[in-house]
Design a protein around this motif. Structure first.
Motif, PDB file in Angstrom:
ATOM      1  N   LEU A  79      -0.912  12.235   1.851  1.00 53.65           N
ATOM      2  CA  LEU A  79      -1.848  13.141   2.510  1.00 53.65           C
ATOM      3  C   LEU A  79      -1.125  14.466   2.719  1.00 53.65           C
ATOM      4  O   LEU A  79      -0.135  14.526   3.446  1.00 53.65           O
ATOM      5  CB  LEU A  79      -2.310  12.554   3.846  1.00 53.65           C
ATOM      6  CG  LEU A  79      -3.265  13.379   4.693  1.00 53.65           C
ATOM      7  CD1 LEU A  79      -4.557  13.678   3.951  1.00 53.65           C
ATOM      8  CD2 LEU A  79      -3.558  12.645   6.004  1.00 53.65           C
ATOM      9  N   PRO A 122       1.927  -0.375  -5.577  1.00 53.88           N
ATOM     10  CA  PRO A 122       1.207   0.761  -5.005  1.00 53.88           C
ATOM     11  C   PRO A 122       1.767   2.135  -5.365  1.00 53.88           C
ATOM     12  O   PRO A 122       1.002   3.083  -5.540  1.00 53.88           O
ATOM     13  CB  PRO A 122       1.278   0.512  -3.494  1.00 53.88           C
ATOM     14  CG  PRO A 122       2.374  -0.457  -3.298  1.00 53.88           C
ATOM     15  CD  PRO A 122       2.472  -1.258  -4.553  1.00 53.88           C
ATOM     16  N   SER A 127      -7.628  18.491   3.916  1.00 53.64           N
ATOM     17  CA  SER A 127      -6.437  18.209   3.116  1.00 53.64           C
ATOM     18  C   SER A 127      -6.485  18.864   1.736  1.00 53.64           C
ATOM     19  O   SER A 127      -7.551  19.041   1.158  1.00 53.64           O
ATOM     20  CB  SER A 127      -6.248  16.703   2.955  1.00 53.64           C
ATOM     21  OG  SER A 127      -7.339  16.141   2.263  1.00 53.64           O
ATOM     22  N   ALA A 167       0.277   5.850   0.473  1.00 44.87           N
ATOM     23  CA  ALA A 167      -0.661   6.945   0.686  1.00 44.87           C
ATOM     24  C   ALA A 167       0.067   8.273   0.604  1.00 44.87           C
ATOM     25  O   ALA A 167       1.274   8.353   0.840  1.00 44.87           O
ATOM     26  CB  ALA A 167      -1.349   6.801   2.039  1.00 44.87           C
ATOM     27  N   SER A 216       0.837  -1.197   0.000  1.00 44.46           N
ATOM     28  CA  SER A 216       0.000   0.000   0.000  1.00 44.46           C
ATOM     29  C   SER A 216       0.875   1.251   0.000  1.00 44.46           C
ATOM     30  O   SER A 216       2.071   1.185   0.281  1.00 44.46           O
ATOM     31  CB  SER A 216      -0.924   0.007   1.215  1.00 44.46           C
ATOM     32  OG  SER A 216      -0.160   0.079   2.400  1.00 44.46           O
ATOM     33  N   LEU A 225      -0.259   5.116  -7.009  1.00 39.75           N
ATOM     34  CA  LEU A 225      -0.311   6.416  -6.336  1.00 39.75           C
ATOM     35  C   LEU A 225       0.118   7.526  -7.291  1.00 39.75           C
ATOM     36  O   LEU A 225      -0.501   8.590  -7.342  1.00 39.75           O
ATOM     37  CB  LEU A 225       0.585   6.404  -5.095  1.00 39.75           C
ATOM     38  CG  LEU A 225       0.480   7.611  -4.178  1.00 39.75           C
ATOM     39  CD1 LEU A 225      -0.878   7.655  -3.492  1.00 39.75           C
ATOM     40  CD2 LEU A 225       1.595   7.576  -3.145  1.00 39.75           C
ATOM     41  N   ASP A 270      -5.482  13.990  -0.834  1.00 42.46           N
ATOM     42  CA  ASP A 270      -5.601  12.795   0.003  1.00 42.46           C
ATOM     43  C   ASP A 270      -5.759  11.597  -0.922  1.00 42.46           C
ATOM     44  O   ASP A 270      -6.843  11.333  -1.432  1.00 42.46           O
ATOM     45  CB  ASP A 270      -6.806  12.940   0.939  1.00 42.46           C
ATOM     46  CG  ASP A 270      -6.920  11.802   1.947  1.00 42.46           C
ATOM     47  OD1 ASP A 270      -6.140  10.829   1.867  1.00 42.46           O
ATOM     48  OD2 ASP A 270      -7.805  11.889   2.812  1.00 42.46           O
ATOM     49  N   LEU A 271      -4.668  10.900  -1.153  1.00 39.98           N
ATOM     50  CA  LEU A 271      -4.671   9.740  -2.048  1.00 39.98           C
ATOM     51  C   LEU A 271      -4.238   8.507  -1.268  1.00 39.98           C
ATOM     52  O   LEU A 271      -3.325   8.575  -0.441  1.00 39.98           O
ATOM     53  CB  LEU A 271      -3.702   9.961  -3.216  1.00 39.98           C
ATOM     54  CG  LEU A 271      -3.940  11.201  -4.068  1.00 39.98           C
ATOM     55  CD1 LEU A 271      -2.827  11.348  -5.094  1.00 39.98           C
ATOM     56  CD2 LEU A 271      -5.299  11.136  -4.744  1.00 39.98           C
ATOM     57  N   ARG A 272      -4.854   7.387  -1.561  1.00 40.99           N
ATOM     58  CA  ARG A 272      -4.540   6.158  -0.841  1.00 40.99           C
ATOM     59  C   ARG A 272      -4.705   4.968  -1.772  1.00 40.99           C
ATOM     60  O   ARG A 272      -5.699   4.872  -2.497  1.00 40.99           O
ATOM     61  CB  ARG A 272      -5.474   6.038   0.349  1.00 40.99           C
ATOM     62  CG  ARG A 272      -5.258   4.811   1.171  1.00 40.99           C
ATOM     63  CD  ARG A 272      -6.230   4.810   2.330  1.00 40.99           C
ATOM     64  NE  ARG A 272      -6.167   3.537   2.987  1.00 40.99           N
ATOM     65  CZ  ARG A 272      -6.109   3.392   4.291  1.00 40.99           C
ATOM     66  NH1 ARG A 272      -6.121   4.446   5.065  1.00 40.99           N
ATOM     67  NH2 ARG A 272      -6.054   2.194   4.810  1.00 40.99           N
ATOM     68  N   VAL A 273      -3.734   4.063  -1.720  1.00 35.74           N
ATOM     69  CA  VAL A 273      -3.764   2.835  -2.509  1.00 35.74           C
ATOM     70  C   VAL A 273      -3.595   1.674  -1.537  1.00 35.74           C
ATOM     71  O   VAL A 273      -2.601   1.613  -0.815  1.00 35.74           O
ATOM     72  CB  VAL A 273      -2.636   2.814  -3.559  1.00 35.74           C
ATOM     73  CG1 VAL A 273      -2.625   1.489  -4.306  1.00 35.74           C
ATOM     74  CG2 VAL A 273      -2.761   3.989  -4.507  1.00 35.74           C
ATOM     75  N   ASP A 274      -4.550   0.781  -1.496  1.00 34.45           N
ATOM     76  CA  ASP A 274      -4.490  -0.389  -0.610  1.00 34.45           C
ATOM     77  C   ASP A 274      -4.434  -1.673  -1.413  1.00 34.45           C
ATOM     78  O   ASP A 274      -5.060  -1.779  -2.461  1.00 34.45           O
ATOM     79  CB  ASP A 274      -5.718  -0.432   0.299  1.00 34.45           C
ATOM     80  CG  ASP A 274      -5.710   0.669   1.334  1.00 34.45           C
ATOM     81  OD1 ASP A 274      -4.677   0.846   1.987  1.00 34.45           O
ATOM     82  OD2 ASP A 274      -6.740   1.351   1.482  1.00 34.45           O
TER      83      ASP A 274
END
Length: 151
Positions: free
Chosen positions: A82, A102, A90, A80, A78, A106, A93-97
């Protein structure tokens, strides 16, 4: 790091090896379960060397360098990003799980955010303009002008 640029860091004795932190001018990097100190060193070196990139791109480049230096000794899964600016919410705000690559994902999401989100965000409510701008024509015209200006 606080708003004045002062840095405080601490690596506790109960962290899983390898763990540590590194402070530089205007940044702080920390981690545990890393492949070694080289992860922080390469992350910092790349962050410093890429000051002409946007902040988000600079952070992703630094994360890539840390990963190339061994990254998390458990592997990769993962990522992220932020970023806060002057508002309570923010700026990005990006997130990869649970992804096989990843950081590439991203990076793709950050690029997509530059297409419209970063421009649209300027019309949202802010401290200076609590109502924001709700006129769709003004928003669309402003976003299109910003996109053309990028090219």
């Amino acid at each position: 790091m606080d708003a004045s640029g002062r840095i405080a860091s601490h690596t506790g004795r109960d962290c899983v090896d390898w763990c540590g932190h590194l402070e530089g001018k205007g940044f702080s990097i920390a981690g545990n379960m890393l492949a070694g100190a080289g992860v922080l060193d390469e992350t910092a070196k790349t962050y410093v060397a890429n000051e002409t990139l946007s902040f988000a791109q600079r952070l992703i480049a630094a994360m890539r360098a840390g990963e190339a230096a061994g990254g998390d000794k458990r592997g990769k899964q993962s990522a992220a990003l932020l970023i806060y600016g002057d508002e309570e919410w923010s700026a990005l705000d990006l997130r990869v799980d649970d992804h096989t690559d990843p950081l590439t994902e991203l990076e793709r999401l950050e690029q997509v955010s530059r297409e419209r989100w970063v421009h649209f965000r300027n019309y949202l409510p802010s401290r200076n303009n609590p109502a924001g701008n709700t006129d769709r024509e003004t928003i669309d015209t402003g976003i299109e002008a910003a996109i053309v200006g990028q090219k």
